[in-house]
Design a protein around this motif. Structure first.
Motif, short mmCIF file in Angstrom:
data_model
loop_
_atom_site.label_atom_id
_atom_site.label_comp_id
_atom_site.label_asym_id
_atom_site.label_seq_id
_atom_site.Cartn_x
_atom_site.Cartn_y
_atom_site.Cartn_z
N PHE A 84 0.83 -1.20 0.00
CA PHE A 84 0.00 0.00 0.00
C PHE A 84 0.87 1.25 0.00
CE2 PHE A 84 -2.58 3.23 2.19
CZ PHE A 84 -3.64 3.29 1.30
N SER A 85 1.95 1.25 0.77
CA SER A 85 2.85 2.41 0.82
C SER A 85 3.50 2.66 -0.54
CB SER A 85 3.94 2.20 1.88
OG SER A 85 3.36 2.12 3.15
N PHE A 86 3.92 1.59 -1.20
CA PHE A 86 4.52 1.75 -2.53
C PHE A 86 3.48 2.21 -3.55
CE2 PHE A 86 8.05 -0.96 -0.94
CZ PHE A 86 9.07 -0.06 -1.19
N ALA A 87 2.26 1.70 -3.44
CA ALA A 87 1.19 2.14 -4.34
C ALA A 87 0.89 3.63 -4.13
CB ALA A 87 -0.06 1.30 -4.13
N TRP A 88 0.91 4.04 -2.85
CA TRP A 88 0.67 5.46 -2.54
C TRP A 88 1.79 6.32 -3.14
CZ3 TRP A 88 -3.45 7.88 -0.59
CH2 TRP A 88 -3.31 9.19 -0.17
#
Length: 156
Positions: A84-88
């Motif tokens: 999720f952090s990388f997608a953000w």
């Protein structure tokens, strides 16, 4: 995420991720409408997301989580948090119109000051990411144990 003697915790991990996506969408709308940076309350959101998932677990399964289930649940939440952090990050780079590269990430996050391209800043961000993943795993495991330990034990 299947446990031989237990239940799959995958749906509960996905429930936690869905709660995080819901909050992220709300913060994205907030940032778009106000042109202000949303508050940084990711730990609080993680606690709420894990709480919602475990509440659902307690209603559906209604027994204490086994050790393997706790580890799988906490691992799943931690791994989904990393993705999720990388997608953000990719979303921030894309919205700012920058190329998908370290220079693009630097331009999106630090307005192109070159800060991200310095090895100590990149190493520091990596350290923070690893530390945050460990904390997410520990919080998820602790809450899984705390919230399910007093549920009625089922006979085998």
């Amino acid at each position: 995420m299947e446990n031989i003697n237990g239940v799959s915790v995958f749906r509960f991990v996905m429930a936690a991720l869905a709660v995080k996506i819901f909050f992220a969408a709300g913060f994205a709308v907030y940032a778009y409408l106000t042109e202000n940076e949303p508050p940084s309350i990711s730990t609080s959101i993680t606690i709420v997301a894990v709480g919602v998932a475990l509440f659902w677990y307690s209603k559906v399964i209604n027994r204490p989580m086994q050790r393997k289930e706790i580890i799988l649940f906490a691992s799943g939440v931690a791994v989904s948090d990393v993705f999720f952090s990388f997608a953000w990050l990719i979303g921030v780079i894309w919205i700012s119109g920058q190329p998908l590269s370290l220079k693009g990430a630097d331009a999106a996050l630090f307005e192109g000051t070159g800060s991200l391209l310095q090895s100590d800043v990149l190493a520091g961000m990596l350290f923070v990411m690893v530390f945050a993943t460990i904390v997410t795993f520990a919080l998820s495991a602790l809450f899984a144990w705390l919230m399910t330990r007093k549920l009625p034990k089922k006979d085998k």
